[in-house]
Design a protein around this motif. Sequence first.
Motif, PDB file in Angstrom:
ATOM      1  N   SER A 195      54.152  44.975  -6.479  1.00 17.19           N
ATOM      2  CA  SER A 195      53.031  44.055  -6.667  1.00 17.19           C
ATOM      3  C   SER A 195      51.747  44.675  -6.107  1.00 17.19           C
ATOM      4  O   SER A 195      51.793  45.692  -5.426  1.00 17.19           O
ATOM      5  CB  SER A 195      53.322  42.719  -5.975  1.00 17.19           C
ATOM      6  OG  SER A 195      53.453  42.908  -4.578  1.00 17.19           O
TER       7      SER A 195
ATOM      8  N   GLY B 175      44.981  43.617   1.423  1.00 19.65           N
ATOM      9  CA  GLY B 175      45.859  43.699   0.255  1.00 19.65           C
ATOM     10  C   GLY B 175      46.968  44.718   0.418  1.00 19.65           C
ATOM     11  O   GLY B 175      47.104  45.378   1.438  1.00 19.65           O
TER      12      GLY B 175
ATOM     13  N   THR C 130      47.716  43.487  -4.487  1.00 24.53           N
ATOM     14  CA  THR C 130      46.743  42.475  -4.080  1.00 24.53           C
ATOM     15  C   THR C 130      45.459  43.177  -3.684  1.00 24.53           C
ATOM     16  O   THR C 130      45.472  44.127  -2.895  1.00 24.53           O
ATOM     17  CB  THR C 130      47.278  41.643  -2.885  1.00 24.53           C
ATOM     18  OG1 THR C 130      48.500  41.044  -3.259  1.00 24.53           O
ATOM     19  CG2 THR C 130      46.291  40.566  -2.490  1.00 24.53           C
TER      20      THR C 130
END
Length: 129
Positions: free
Chosen positions: A108, A115, A110
Motif C-alpha cells: 500500500s 506516509g 500513503t
Amino acid sequence: AAPAGAVSFGVKHTEGVSVEVACRGQAEVGSAPRSRMQWPLDEGTVLRISMSQASTEVNDNKVTVSFYAEGGQAINQAGVFLTGIGISLDVDADRDGVVEKNNPNKASWTWGPEGHGAILLVSCDKERP
C-alpha cells in the motif's frame, strides 16, 4: 514426445513441485499426487508445473513422466530437473532507510511525511536517439 505404443502416462514429482493435469474437454484441472497415477495420453492434455518457493540449490526438484502401453506396462520415462528462483521487489516501504523484504506496508501507499510505501522514480528520458 511420447514413445510409440504409449496409451497413458503417469507423473511423479518431488515435494517442492506442484503438477496439475488438464485434459481436453474438461473444465477442471486436477492436481497430480506425488505418487503415480495414470492418465490417458490424449492430444490436448496439458501438464502445468509450478513451484511455490525458491530452491535451496540448483536442480533440487524433479518431475518424471512415465509412459505406459496397453495393459499398464511401462515403456519409457522422461524427466526434468527444476530450480525455482525467487524474485521480489524489496523496498523501503516505511521510509526509514532500511529495505525490508516482508514489510507489511509493501502493498500500500500513503502520501505525506507520516506516509508509507515505496517511492519509485522512473527515468523516462531518451538515453539513445
